[in-house]
Write an enzyme that holds these catalytic residues in place. Structure first.
Site, PDB file in Angstrom:
ATOM      1  N   HIS A   1     -13.594  28.993 -27.702  1.00  0.00           N
ATOM      2  CA  HIS A   1     -12.448  28.948 -26.784  1.00  0.00           C
ATOM      3  C   HIS A   1     -11.835  30.341 -26.573  1.00  0.00           C
ATOM      4  CE1 HIS A   1     -10.274  26.155 -24.414  1.00  0.00           C
ATOM      5  NE2 HIS A   1      -9.215  25.973 -25.167  1.00  0.00           N
TER       6      HIS A   1
ATOM      7  N   ASN B   1      -2.743  26.468 -23.951  1.00  0.00           N
ATOM      8  CA  ASN B   1      -2.144  25.496 -23.039  1.00  0.00           C
ATOM      9  C   ASN B   1      -0.965  26.040 -22.243  1.00  0.00           C
ATOM     10  OD1 ASN B   1      -4.006  23.898 -24.312  1.00  0.00           O
ATOM     11  ND2 ASN B   1      -2.568  22.351 -25.022  1.00  0.00           N
TER      12      ASN B   1
ATOM     13  N   ASP C   1     -13.745  30.431 -21.128  1.00  0.00           N
ATOM     14  CA  ASP C   1     -14.917  29.655 -21.548  1.00  0.00           C
ATOM     15  C   ASP C   1     -15.128  28.465 -20.623  1.00  0.00           C
ATOM     16  OD1 ASP C   1     -12.357  28.878 -22.927  1.00  0.00           O
ATOM     17  OD2 ASP C   1     -13.543  27.130 -23.466  1.00  0.00           O
TER      18      ASP C   1
ATOM     19  N   ASN D   1      -7.312  23.530 -20.118  1.00  0.00           N
ATOM     20  CA  ASN D   1      -5.848  23.567 -20.149  1.00  0.00           C
ATOM     21  C   ASN D   1      -5.268  24.941 -19.844  1.00  0.00           C
ATOM     22  OD1 ASN D   1      -5.437  20.821 -20.686  1.00  0.00           O
ATOM     23  ND2 ASN D   1      -5.716  21.114 -22.883  1.00  0.00           N
TER      24      ASN D   1
END
Length: 236
Positions: free
Chosen positions: A19, A66, A91, A112
C-alpha cells in the site's frame, strides 16, 4: 508548478507495505533528482525540486491513506493549483505486479486514498497506477495490500522505481506514453530460457524439431552396387 503526491501510510511499521508503493516512488524521485530534504507542511512531508525545467513539489500525506485528500487539497489551495497540475502515485490491485499505467480522471476503484483525493480535489488529475496484483480472493485483499512486499518482488519493484525516477521528467512534460514505455522496458526482463529459438528461414519449427534419419549405407555388392558403379563410376 506540478504537485506530485505519493500515497501511503506514515510510520516504520508500514514502510514496506504494498500500500506504500506511492511513498516509495516519491522517495525514489526525490533521491534521483536531488530534491530538497523532506520537511513538514500541509499535514504532509514535502520536498521541492525541478523536473524538465518545471518546479515540482513532492508530497507524502501523513494523515493516513483514507484521509490523503486533506493534505493534497490543502497544498493545492495554498499554491492555487488545479487538478491538471496534480499527479498521484499509488498502488493498484487490478494491475499485475510490475505493470504501470497512467490515466487522467475517473473513479476511485475502491482505493480509499483516491476516494479522499477525489472528494477534496475533484477527479480530473493524472494517476500513476503501480500494479501490485490481486491475491485472487476478496477475503485476502486487506492482508495482501497491508502486507510487506515479498523478497521475490524486488526483482521487478527496484527496476520499476528506478525507471519511474529516471524518466519522471517525461511525464512532467506531458509525454505519458513515452514514460510508460520506458518503465515497461525496464521491468520486462530477459526472455524465458525455455522459449524455443526461431526456426531457420524456410524451415518450420515442426521440421526443425523433427529428428533427422541417419543416411542409409551405400551397398558395396549386389544389383544396386552394380547400378551405382555404372552411374558414377569407381571413385578410388
Amino acid at each position: 508548478m506540478l504537485l506530485v503526491a505519493g500515497l501511503g501510510n506514515p510510520g516504520r511499521q508500514y514502510e514496506n507495505h504494498r500500500h506504500n508503493v506511492g511513498f516509495m516512488a516519491a522517495d525514489a524521485i526525490a533521491r534521483r533528482h536531488s530534491f530538497s530534504p523532506w520537511s513538514k507542511k500541509f499535514s504532509a512531508l514535502v520536498a521541492e525540486g525541478l523536473l524538465g525545467g518545471e518546479k515540482v513539489l513532492l508530497i507524502k500525506p501523513q494523515t493516513f491513506m483514507n484521509l490523503s485528500g486533506q493534505a493534497v487539497g490543502e497544498a493545492m489551495r495554498f499554491y492555487k493549483l488545479t487538478p491538471a497540475d496534480l499527479v498521484v502515485l499509488y498502488d493498484e490491485l487490478d494491475l499485475a505486479p510490475g505493470k504501470l499505467r497512467v490515466k487522467r480522471g475517473g473513479g476511485h476503484g475502491g482505493h480509499n486514498g483516491i476516494k479522499s483525493i477525489n472528494a477534496h480535489c475533484g477527479p480530473d488529475y493524472r494517476r500513476v497506477r503501480i500494479g501490485i496484483g490481486h491475491p485472487g480472493d476478496k477475503a485476502r485483499v486487506n492482508a495482501h495490500v497491508l502486507g510487506d512486499f515479498a523478497k521475490a518482488d524486488r526483482d521487478w519493484l527496484e527496476p520499476l522505481l528506478d525507471s519511474v525516477a529516471d524518466n519522471f521528467g517525461m511525464l512532467a512534460e506531458g509525454d505519458e506514453s513515452g514514460f510508460m514505455n520506458k518503465v515497461s522496458l525496464a521491468v520486462k526482463g530477459e526472455p524465458d530460457e525455455k522459449t524455443p529459438a526461431p526456426a531457420p528461414k524456410g524451415r518450420s519449427h515442426i521440421r526443425q524439431a523433427r529428428p533427422r534419419k541417419p543416411a542409409a549405407p551405400v551397398p558395396e555388392t549386389g544389383p544396386m552396387a552394380a547400378m551405382l558403379k555404372k552411374l558414377f563410376g569407381n571413385k578410388e
